[in-house]
Design a protein around this motif. Structure first.
Motif, PDB file in Angstrom:
ATOM      1  N   LEU A  47       0.833  -1.198   0.000  1.00 46.07           N
ATOM      2  CA  LEU A  47       0.000   0.000   0.000  1.00 46.07           C
ATOM      3  C   LEU A  47       0.867   1.247   0.000  1.00 46.07           C
ATOM      4  CD1 LEU A  47      -2.705  -1.029   2.622  1.00 46.07           C
ATOM      5  CD2 LEU A  47      -2.702  -1.385   0.147  1.00 46.07           C
ATOM      6  N   ARG A  48       0.441   2.233  -0.774  1.00 46.12           N
ATOM      7  CA  ARG A  48       1.126   3.522  -0.799  1.00 46.12           C
ATOM      8  C   ARG A  48       0.203   4.575  -0.200  1.00 46.12           C
ATOM      9  NH1 ARG A  48       2.342   5.531  -6.442  1.00 46.12           N
ATOM     10  NH2 ARG A  48       4.143   4.182  -6.277  1.00 46.12           N
ATOM     11  N   ASP A  49       0.775   5.398   0.666  1.00 40.05           N
ATOM     12  CA  ASP A  49       0.077   6.566   1.214  1.00 40.05           C
ATOM     13  C   ASP A  49      -1.200   6.190   1.974  1.00 40.05           C
ATOM     14  OD1 ASP A  49       0.049   9.292   1.683  1.00 40.05           O
ATOM     15  OD2 ASP A  49      -1.084   9.768  -0.136  1.00 40.05           O
ATOM     16  N   ALA A  50      -1.141   5.099   2.740  1.00 43.69           N
ATOM     17  CA  ALA A  50      -2.322   4.643   3.493  1.00 43.69           C
ATOM     18  C   ALA A  50      -2.468   5.403   4.809  1.00 43.69           C
ATOM     19  CB  ALA A  50      -2.222   3.150   3.770  1.00 43.69           C
ATOM     20  N   ASP A  51      -3.685   5.685   5.163  1.00 39.45           N
ATOM     21  CA  ASP A  51      -4.022   6.313   6.434  1.00 39.45           C
ATOM     22  C   ASP A  51      -3.751   5.307   7.562  1.00 39.45           C
ATOM     23  OD1 ASP A  51      -5.597   7.172   8.719  1.00 39.45           O
ATOM     24  OD2 ASP A  51      -6.702   8.467   7.354  1.00 39.45           O
ATOM     25  N   PRO A  52      -3.165   5.751   8.677  1.00 38.40           N
ATOM     26  CA  PRO A  52      -2.949   4.831   9.805  1.00 38.40           C
ATOM     27  C   PRO A  52      -4.246   4.153  10.265  1.00 38.40           C
ATOM     28  CG  PRO A  52      -1.730   6.853  10.169  1.00 38.40           C
ATOM     29  CD  PRO A  52      -2.577   7.062   8.942  1.00 38.40           C
ATOM     30  N   ALA A  53      -5.373   4.829  10.105  1.00 35.16           N
ATOM     31  CA  ALA A  53      -6.657   4.243  10.484  1.00 35.16           C
ATOM     32  C   ALA A  53      -6.990   3.044   9.593  1.00 35.16           C
ATOM     33  CB  ALA A  53      -7.771   5.286  10.408  1.00 35.16           C
ATOM     34  N   LEU A  54      -6.553   3.077   8.336  1.00 34.92           N
ATOM     35  CA  LEU A  54      -6.778   1.941   7.448  1.00 34.92           C
ATOM     36  C   LEU A  54      -5.974   0.738   7.928  1.00 34.92           C
ATOM     37  CD1 LEU A  54      -7.978   0.625   4.919  1.00 34.92           C
ATOM     38  CD2 LEU A  54      -6.074   1.611   3.610  1.00 34.92           C
ATOM     39  N   TYR A  55      -4.711   0.966   8.301  1.00 34.10           N
ATOM     40  CA  TYR A  55      -3.901  -0.136   8.838  1.00 34.10           C
ATOM     41  C   TYR A  55      -4.529  -0.703  10.109  1.00 34.10           C
ATOM     42  CZ  TYR A  55      -0.033   0.618   5.613  1.00 34.10           C
ATOM     43  OH  TYR A  55       0.741   0.708   4.492  1.00 34.10           O
ATOM     44  N   ALA A  56      -5.061   0.168  10.953  1.00 27.24           N
ATOM     45  CA  ALA A  56      -5.703  -0.294  12.190  1.00 27.24           C
ATOM     46  C   ALA A  56      -6.922  -1.158  11.875  1.00 27.24           C
ATOM     47  CB  ALA A  56      -6.093   0.901  13.056  1.00 27.24           C
ATOM     48  N   LEU A  57      -7.720  -0.744  10.906  1.00 23.81           N
ATOM     49  CA  LEU A  57      -8.911  -1.501  10.522  1.00 23.81           C
ATOM     50  C   LEU A  57      -8.527  -2.845   9.896  1.00 23.81           C
ATOM     51  CD1 LEU A  57     -11.983  -1.488  10.425  1.00 23.81           C
ATOM     52  CD2 LEU A  57     -11.849  -0.267   8.245  1.00 23.81           C
ATOM     53  N   LEU A  58      -7.503  -2.840   9.043  1.00 24.08           N
ATOM     54  CA  LEU A  58      -7.031  -4.089   8.441  1.00 24.08           C
ATOM     55  C   LEU A  58      -6.498  -5.034   9.511  1.00 24.08           C
ATOM     56  CD1 LEU A  58      -5.213  -2.617   5.316  1.00 24.08           C
ATOM     57  CD2 LEU A  58      -7.298  -4.003   5.301  1.00 24.08           C
ATOM     58  N   ASP A  59      -5.776  -4.493  10.470  1.00 27.57           N
ATOM     59  CA  ASP A  59      -5.251  -5.306  11.569  1.00 27.57           C
ATOM     60  C   ASP A  59      -6.394  -5.901  12.391  1.00 27.57           C
ATOM     61  OD1 ASP A  59      -3.028  -6.337  13.092  1.00 27.57           O
ATOM     62  OD2 ASP A  59      -3.560  -4.863  14.638  1.00 27.57           O
ATOM     63  N   GLY A  62      -7.629  -8.893  10.773  1.00 27.15           N
ATOM     64  CA  GLY A  62      -6.610  -9.920  10.584  1.00 27.15           C
ATOM     65  C   GLY A  62      -5.891  -9.890   9.252  1.00 27.15           C
ATOM     66  N   LEU A  63      -5.903  -8.761   8.565  1.00 24.93           N
ATOM     67  CA  LEU A  63      -5.191  -8.636   7.293  1.00 24.93           C
ATOM     68  C   LEU A  63      -3.922  -7.823   7.495  1.00 24.93           C
ATOM     69  CD1 LEU A  63      -8.137  -7.872   4.866  1.00 24.93           C
ATOM     70  CD2 LEU A  63      -6.898 -10.020   5.105  1.00 24.93           C
ATOM     71  N   ARG A  64      -2.849  -8.242   6.828  1.00 25.16           N
ATOM     72  CA  ARG A  64      -1.569  -7.553   6.940  1.00 25.16           C
ATOM     73  C   ARG A  64      -1.088  -7.166   5.555  1.00 25.16           C
ATOM     74  NH1 ARG A  64       2.372  -4.626   7.485  1.00 25.16           N
ATOM     75  NH2 ARG A  64       4.383  -5.287   8.278  1.00 25.16           N
ATOM     76  N   PHE A  65      -0.831  -5.896   5.356  1.00 22.79           N
ATOM     77  CA  PHE A  65      -0.300  -5.390   4.102  1.00 22.79           C
ATOM     78  C   PHE A  65       0.995  -4.659   4.386  1.00 22.79           C
ATOM     79  CE2 PHE A  65      -4.727  -5.926   3.079  1.00 22.79           C
ATOM     80  CZ  PHE A  65      -4.742  -6.262   1.739  1.00 22.79           C
ATOM     81  N   GLU A  66       1.950  -4.759   3.466  1.00 26.74           N
ATOM     82  CA  GLU A  66       3.186  -4.006   3.572  1.00 26.74           C
ATOM     83  C   GLU A  66       2.950  -2.606   3.030  1.00 26.74           C
ATOM     84  OE1 GLU A  66       6.037  -6.072   1.218  1.00 26.74           O
ATOM     85  OE2 GLU A  66       6.143  -7.769   2.579  1.00 26.74           O
ATOM     86  N   ALA A  67       3.675  -1.656   3.608  1.00 25.28           N
ATOM     87  CA  ALA A  67       3.660  -0.299   3.076  1.00 25.28           C
ATOM     88  C   ALA A  67       4.773  -0.188   2.045  1.00 25.28           C
ATOM     89  CB  ALA A  67       3.880   0.714   4.194  1.00 25.28           C
ATOM     90  N   GLU A  68       4.562   0.609   1.018  1.00 25.71           N
ATOM     91  CA  GLU A  68       5.606   0.799   0.017  1.00 25.71           C
ATOM     92  C   GLU A  68       6.817   1.410   0.709  1.00 25.71           C
ATOM     93  OE1 GLU A  68       6.208   2.559  -4.423  1.00 25.71           O
ATOM     94  OE2 GLU A  68       4.943   3.672  -3.066  1.00 25.71           O
ATOM     95  N   GLY A  69       7.980   0.853   0.440  1.00 29.89           N
ATOM     96  CA  GLY A  69       9.198   1.341   1.055  1.00 29.89           C
ATOM     97  C   GLY A  69       9.519   0.680   2.381  1.00 29.89           C
ATOM     98  N   GLU A  70       8.611  -0.137   2.900  1.00 28.23           N
ATOM     99  CA  GLU A  70       8.838  -0.838   4.165  1.00 28.23           C
ATOM    100  C   GLU A  70       9.860  -1.948   3.940  1.00 28.23           C
ATOM    101  OE1 GLU A  70       5.849  -3.851   5.940  1.00 28.23           O
ATOM    102  OE2 GLU A  70       5.365  -1.927   6.849  1.00 28.23           O
ATOM    103  N   VAL A  71      10.790  -2.095   4.872  1.00 32.81           N
ATOM    104  CA  VAL A  71      11.777  -3.156   4.762  1.00 32.81           C
ATOM    105  C   VAL A  71      11.095  -4.477   5.064  1.00 32.81           C
ATOM    106  CG1 VAL A  71      13.925  -4.096   5.692  1.00 32.81           C
ATOM    107  CG2 VAL A  71      13.653  -1.627   5.455  1.00 32.81           C
ATOM    108  N   GLU A  72      11.268  -5.449   4.171  1.00 29.93           N
ATOM    109  CA  GLU A  72      10.657  -6.751   4.390  1.00 29.93           C
ATOM    110  C   GLU A  72      11.349  -7.450   5.547  1.00 29.93           C
ATOM    111  OE1 GLU A  72      10.238  -9.144   0.904  1.00 29.93           O
ATOM    112  OE2 GLU A  72      10.014  -7.381  -0.358  1.00 29.93           O
ATOM    113  N   GLU A  73      10.595  -8.276   6.261  1.00 29.02           N
ATOM    114  CA  GLU A  73      11.124  -8.955   7.431  1.00 29.02           C
ATOM    115  C   GLU A  73      12.332  -9.821   7.108  1.00 29.02           C
ATOM    116  OE1 GLU A  73       8.148 -10.987   9.675  1.00 29.02           O
ATOM    117  OE2 GLU A  73       6.787  -9.283   9.570  1.00 29.02           O
ATOM    118  N   ARG A  74      12.372 -10.416   5.933  1.00 27.73           N
ATOM    119  CA  ARG A  74      13.472 -11.319   5.606  1.00 27.73           C
ATOM    120  C   ARG A  74      14.716 -10.576   5.124  1.00 27.73           C
ATOM    121  NH1 ARG A  74       9.406 -12.557   1.926  1.00 27.73           N
ATOM    122  NH2 ARG A  74       9.767 -11.757  -0.155  1.00 27.73           N
TER     123      ARG A  74
END
Length: 91
Positions: A47-59, A62-74
């Protein structure tokens, strides 16, 4: 619902969700369907330019999306750690 722009790059679909407005369940449903389609095709969504409230709702659902530019866990974090002993010469 607003424009949802996406582009594929190396199996990753970038979804610009900045213009969606206040997040709601319709956005969650849309993103869940997009994620399912991307995973069936062997890809994933960021996701690009997502509102923090959207991440909270997705969480919350039970849905997890990466933010563009986020370092992947691996991926290892970049940086250098160095210990300095008293008396070491400056380089």
């Amino acid at each position: 619902m607003g424009a949802l722009l996406a582009r594929a790059r190396g199996g990753v679909v970038i979804c610009d969700v900045g213009g969606l407005g206040p997040p709601g369940l319709r956005h969650v449903e849309l993103l869940a369907r997009l994620q399912l389609t991307a995973r069936r095709a062997g890809g994933r969504i960021r996701l690009r330019d997502a509102d923090p409230a959207l991440y909270a709702l997705l969480d919350l659902v039970g849905l997890r999306f990466e933010a563009e530019g986020e370092v992947e866990e691996r991926e290892p974090a970049l940086g250098v750690e160095e210990e300095v002993e008293p008396g070491d010469a400056a380089v």
